[in-house]
Motif scaffolding. Structure first.
Motif, short mmCIF file in Angstrom:
data_model
loop_
_atom_site.label_atom_id
_atom_site.label_comp_id
_atom_site.label_asym_id
_atom_site.label_seq_id
_atom_site.Cartn_x
_atom_site.Cartn_y
_atom_site.Cartn_z
N GLU A 184 0.81 -1.21 0.00
CA GLU A 184 0.00 0.00 0.00
C GLU A 184 0.85 1.27 0.00
N GLU A 185 2.14 1.12 0.33
CA GLU A 185 3.01 2.30 0.36
C GLU A 185 3.19 2.90 -1.03
N GLU A 186 3.27 4.20 -1.09
CA GLU A 186 3.55 4.88 -2.35
C GLU A 186 5.05 4.95 -2.62
N ASN A 187 5.85 4.91 -1.55
CA ASN A 187 7.30 4.96 -1.69
C ASN A 187 7.93 3.85 -0.86
N LEU A 188 8.97 3.24 -1.39
CA LEU A 188 9.69 2.18 -0.69
C LEU A 188 11.14 2.60 -0.47
N THR A 189 11.68 2.25 0.67
CA THR A 189 13.10 2.44 0.94
C THR A 189 13.77 1.09 0.75
N LEU A 190 14.63 0.99 -0.26
CA LEU A 190 15.24 -0.29 -0.62
C LEU A 190 16.76 -0.19 -0.54
N TYR A 191 17.39 -1.30 -0.15
CA TYR A 191 18.84 -1.35 0.00
C TYR A 191 19.43 -1.88 -1.31
N MET A 192 20.07 -0.98 -2.08
CA MET A 192 20.62 -1.35 -3.38
C MET A 192 22.01 -0.72 -3.58
N PRO A 193 23.01 -1.14 -2.81
CA PRO A 193 24.35 -0.55 -2.96
C PRO A 193 24.97 -0.78 -4.33
N VAL A 194 24.63 -1.88 -4.99
CA VAL A 194 25.17 -2.16 -6.32
C VAL A 194 24.72 -1.09 -7.32
N VAL A 195 23.47 -0.68 -7.21
CA VAL A 195 22.95 0.37 -8.10
C VAL A 195 23.67 1.69 -7.84
N LYS A 196 23.96 1.98 -6.57
CA LYS A 196 24.70 3.20 -6.24
C LYS A 196 26.06 3.19 -6.92
N GLU A 197 26.74 2.04 -6.89
CA GLU A 197 28.05 1.93 -7.54
C GLU A 197 27.93 2.14 -9.04
N ARG A 198 26.88 1.59 -9.64
CA ARG A 198 26.68 1.76 -11.08
C ARG A 198 26.39 3.21 -11.44
N LEU A 199 25.65 3.89 -10.59
CA LEU A 199 25.38 5.31 -10.84
C LEU A 199 26.65 6.13 -10.74
N ASN A 200 27.53 5.78 -9.81
CA ASN A 200 28.80 6.47 -9.69
C ASN A 200 29.64 6.29 -10.96
N TRP A 201 29.65 5.08 -11.51
CA TRP A 201 30.37 4.84 -12.76
C TRP A 201 29.73 5.60 -13.91
N LEU A 202 28.41 5.72 -13.88
CA LEU A 202 27.72 6.47 -14.93
C LEU A 202 28.11 7.94 -14.90
N ARG A 203 28.27 8.48 -13.70
CA ARG A 203 28.69 9.88 -13.58
C ARG A 203 30.11 10.08 -14.11
N LEU A 204 30.96 9.05 -13.95
CA LEU A 204 32.31 9.13 -14.51
C LEU A 204 32.28 9.07 -16.03
N LEU A 205 31.36 8.30 -16.57
CA LEU A 205 31.25 8.17 -18.02
C LEU A 205 30.62 9.41 -18.65
N LEU A 206 29.77 10.09 -17.87
CA LEU A 206 29.06 11.25 -18.38
C LEU A 206 29.34 12.45 -17.49
N PRO A 207 30.58 12.93 -17.45
CA PRO A 207 30.92 14.07 -16.58
C PRO A 207 30.15 15.32 -17.00
N GLY A 208 29.70 16.03 -16.00
CA GLY A 208 28.99 17.28 -16.27
C GLY A 208 27.50 17.10 -16.49
N GLU A 209 27.06 15.84 -16.61
CA GLU A 209 25.63 15.60 -16.81
C GLU A 209 24.93 15.66 -15.45
N PRO A 210 23.64 16.00 -15.44
CA PRO A 210 22.91 16.02 -14.18
C PRO A 210 22.90 14.63 -13.55
N SER A 211 22.85 14.57 -12.23
CA SER A 211 22.79 13.29 -11.53
C SER A 211 21.51 12.57 -11.92
N PRO A 212 21.56 11.24 -12.16
CA PRO A 212 20.36 10.48 -12.52
C PRO A 212 19.35 10.51 -11.40
#
Length: 212
Positions: A184-212
Motif C-alpha cells: 500500500e506504500e507509495e514509496n519504498l526504501t530499498l537497499y541497493m548498494p550495487v545500483v549506487k556503484e553503477r550510478l557512480n560509474w555512470l557519472r564518470l562516463l558522463l561528466p557534467g551531466e545532471p545526476s540520474p
C-alpha cells in the motif's frame, strides 16, 4: 511493464541489466524484513565451486540460519509470450492468470519438475559462501519482477512447492509482481548498494551531466 506497454520495447533489456537483479534482491529483503527477519545479501557470487558450470544470482540469508541460493528471472509482460496484466482486473482474475502462468509456462505437475532448464537450475547445489559452513540451504527462485505467478489458490507472494530431489524437499517461489501489488506504500526504501556503484560509474562516463 506488467501491462506490456509497447513504449517499453527496446528499453526493457537495458533497464533490467542496469537495475533488475539488485532491485529484485532488495525487494526480497524488504519482504523478509517485513516478516520480522534480519535478512541480508551475503554474496553476488553463486557457483558450484568450479570454473565451469551453471551459476545463480545471489545468496540471501534470512538471519535465522537459512541461506537461500537464488535465481532471479526478469521476464516482463512486454516480452514475447509474456503475461500482460490489464488495469482493473479483479482479484479472482489475477489469481486465475497467476495459476495459468505457473501451470503452462513454469511447472510440469506430472513430472514434478520445472519446464525450462533456465529456471530449474535453481535446484543445482551451490558452494556456500565463506562464513556459512553448515547453513540450512534452500533453493529460492525469485520469479520474477513483472510476471504474476500463483502455484496454488493460496494468496500471497511467497509459495513453497514440494519437489522430488535428492537434496531439497521444497522450492521457494517468490513472485515480485504479486508482492508489489500487495503493498500500500507509495514509496519504498530499498537497499541497493550495487545500483549506487553503477550510478557512480555512470557519472564518470558522463561528466557534467545532471545526476540520474
Amino acid at each position: 511493464m506488467n501491462e506490456g506497454d509497447k513504449s517499453a520495447n527496446g528499453h526493457h533489456s537495458s533497464m533490467t541489466a542496469f537495475l533488475g537483479e539488485p532491485l529484485a534482491a532488495a525487494l526480497m529483503l524488504h519482504y523478509l524484513k517485513g516478516q520480522g527477519k534480519n535478512a541480508e545479501i551475503v554474496s553476488w557470487k553463486v557457483t558450484p565451486g568450479t570454473t565451469k558450470g551453471q551459476r545463480l544470482d545471489v545468496w540471501i540469508a534470512d538471519g535465522a540460519g537459512t541461506l537461500y541460493q537464488t535465481e532471479i528471472k526478469m521476464w516482463a509482460g512486454n516480452a514475447i509470450g509474456g503475461l500482460r496484466l490489464k488495469p482493473g482486473l479483479t482479484r479472482d482474475e489475477l489469481s486465475e492468470r497467476g495459476r495459468k502462468q505457473w501451470a503452462e509456462r513454469l511447472w510440469n505437475s506430472e513430472k514434478n519438475e520445472f519446464l525450462a532448464e533456465a529456471v530449474g537450475k535453481v535446484l543445482k547445489p551451490m558452494q556456500p559462501p565463506v562464513g556459512f559452513p553448515n547453513p540450512s540451504i534452500q533453493p529460492l527462485l525469485l520469479l520474477c519482477l513483472w510476471w504474476l505467478v500463483q502455484p496454488t489458490e493460496e494468496q500471497g507472494p511467497w509459495f513453497h512447492v514440494p519437489i522430488q530431489h535428492d537434496r531439497f524437499k521444497t522450492v521457494n517461489v517468490f513472485s515480485l509482481t504479486a508482492y508489489l501489488m500487495s503493498l500500500e506504500e507509495e514509496n519504498l526504501t530499498l537497499y541497493m548498494p550495487v545500483v549506487k556503484e553503477r550510478l557512480n560509474w555512470l557519472r564518470l562516463l558522463l561528466p557534467g551531466e545532471p545526476s540520474p
